[in-house]
Design an enzyme around this catalytic site. Structure first.
Site, PDB file in Angstrom:
ATOM      1  N   ASP A  19     -28.397 -37.942   3.954  1.00 44.97           N
ATOM      2  CA  ASP A  19     -29.545 -37.341   3.262  1.00 44.97           C
ATOM      3  C   ASP A  19     -30.122 -38.251   2.172  1.00 44.97           C
ATOM      4  O   ASP A  19     -30.299 -37.830   1.021  1.00 44.97           O
ATOM      5  CB  ASP A  19     -29.133 -36.007   2.607  1.00 44.97           C
ATOM      6  CG  ASP A  19     -28.415 -35.062   3.558  1.00 44.97           C
ATOM      7  OD1 ASP A  19     -28.769 -35.043   4.749  1.00 44.97           O
ATOM      8  OD2 ASP A  19     -27.516 -34.333   3.090  1.00 44.97           O
ATOM      9  N   GLU A 226     -35.805 -28.471   7.955  1.00 44.09           N
ATOM     10  CA  GLU A 226     -35.203 -28.776   6.646  1.00 44.09           C
ATOM     11  C   GLU A 226     -35.613 -30.202   6.254  1.00 44.09           C
ATOM     12  O   GLU A 226     -36.328 -30.888   6.980  1.00 44.09           O
ATOM     13  CB  GLU A 226     -33.671 -28.657   6.698  1.00 44.09           C
ATOM     14  CG  GLU A 226     -33.004 -29.631   7.659  1.00 44.09           C
ATOM     15  CD  GLU A 226     -31.506 -29.416   7.826  1.00 44.09           C
ATOM     16  OE1 GLU A 226     -30.935 -28.494   7.210  1.00 44.09           O
ATOM     17  OE2 GLU A 226     -30.891 -30.171   8.598  1.00 44.09           O
TER      18      GLU A 226
HETATM   19  O1  FUB Z   1     -26.094 -32.592   4.119  1.00 42.45           O
HETATM   20  C1  FUB Z   1     -26.126 -31.202   4.275  1.00 42.45           C
HETATM   21  C2  FUB Z   1     -27.371 -30.771   4.983  1.00 42.45           C
HETATM   22  O2  FUB Z   1     -27.454 -31.400   6.244  1.00 42.45           O
HETATM   23  C3  FUB Z   1     -28.642 -31.202   4.299  1.00 42.45           C
HETATM   24  O3  FUB Z   1     -28.940 -30.458   3.160  1.00 42.45           O
HETATM   25  C4  FUB Z   1     -29.576 -31.053   5.430  1.00 42.45           C
HETATM   26  O4  FUB Z   1     -30.832 -31.619   5.223  1.00 42.45           O
HETATM   27  C5  FUB Z   1     -28.806 -31.714   6.544  1.00 42.45           C
HETATM   28  O5  FUB Z   1     -28.943 -33.110   6.532  1.00 42.45           O
END
Ligand code: FUB
Length: 326
Positions: A19, A226
């Protein structure tokens, strides 16, 4: 820890990182990633495998220099309101201060977004006593605009709990819209001048197609899942994000930081691993995509590694699709 990063190779391999939010601060490239843990705990659609506890800040003088790990910058045990799951963070600079924005589950297992501050881009960061009032869900990304106004973008489906906030209260059993209804968009709010609170009620961004129709929830190739990121190029705001179940990074453009954003295409084809999450940054006269994959862990979804590659715009401002393995 010193490594020579090469495009398409993990920028560090002594810890798992994911991320990546990349920024240029003080003339260097700073990367604010999640710090994935090497564990064998439960793995499910709720994201319990992403059990991260702290953040490390990474930096590079330039793209020919070693990547430095500055060590632990913030730990969940030092955040009064947070219980677990320090997910994707971002950082911003304003008021002579570096701000780290991060999601974590509070004591009631509800994702909230916190802020921590430092006088140094590599931390350590001192958290606020409580999360940002009115914050929810995951994956904060902050744009400090040219006029010095700041916007925070956030939200994520499934384990990120965005579906549960379609009314003003957290509804544990709420599900997302039907396939033929508009998809849920990421959330935006302007930040207060001190960057510690929302200046306005957060509201949903709409992502539309070229004809002005909303992208539908069943359109999994194009709908937001996301990992929102907003950057500016030639007076356009670019909203890029993960499509989750279809594993790409997509993008949409607008003349307004709050949208609506018009869907334009794909930036990154699927990587090894379930999640995909990125950031886009200009360094000198080139643009770069930071992303992660699970190649170093041989495909274990919660053991990811940050990589980068160059990003190219076409003359009309659209972005060329990147194949992460070519
Ligand atoms: O790293 C945890 C979660 O996985 C992140 O918040 C999302 O964007 C995905 O990459």
């Amino acid at each position: 820890m010193e490594k020579i990063p090469k495009p398409h190779k993990p920028i560090v391999d002594h810890i798992y990182t994911a991320d990546p939010s990349a920024h240029v601060f003080e003339g260097k490239i700073y990367i604010y990633p999640s710090h994935d843990l090497d564990h064998d705990g439960p793995s499910n659609d709720n994201g319990d495998q992403y059990a991260m506890e702290d953040y490390h800040v990474l930096s590079m003088e330039d793209f020919n220099s070693p990547c430095i790990d500055h060590g632990e910058a913030l730990h969940v045990k030092d955040v009064p309101w947070a219980k677990k799951q320090m997910w994707a963070p971002d950082a911003a600079y304003k008021n002579d201060t570096y701000y780290l924005f991060f999601p974590a589950k509070d004591k009631d297992d509800i994702f909230r977004i916190g802020v921590a501050t430092s006088s140094n881009p590599s931390g350590p960061f001192t958290p606020q006593e409580s999360y940002i009032p009115g914050s929810f869900s995951i994956d904060p990304a902050v744009l400090v605009d040219d006029d010095n106004r700041s916007y925070i973008y956030f939200g994520g489906l499934w384990g990120g709990q965005l579906e549960k906030w379609q009314t003003e209260t957290f509804t544990p059993d709420a599900e997302g819209p039907a396939a033929n209804e508009p998809a849920l968009g990421p959330i935006v709010a302007e930040l207060s001048d001190d960057m510690l609170t929302f200046k306005e009620e957060p509201h949903e961004i709409s992502i539309i197609d070229e004809d002005g129709n909303p992208i539908l929830a069943g359109d999994e190739d194009r709908r937001f899942f996301e990992g929102a990121w907003v950057h500016k190029y030639n007076d356009y705001y670019y909203l890029s994000y993960s499509t989750g179940t279809t594993h790409t990074i997509a993008y949409a453009m607008s003349k307004n930081p709050k949208g609506p954003f018009v869907y334009k295409g794909k930036i990154l084809e699927p990587v090894i691993g379930w999640t995909t999450h990125h950031s886009i940054v200009q360094f000198k006269d080139k643009w770069y995509l930071f992303y992660h994959d699970c190649s170093l862990s041989n495909g274990i979804n919660h053991k990811r590694s940050v990589k980068y590659t160059e990003l190219t715009y076409n003359n009309d401002g659209t972005i060329q699709t990147i194949d992460p393995y070519k």
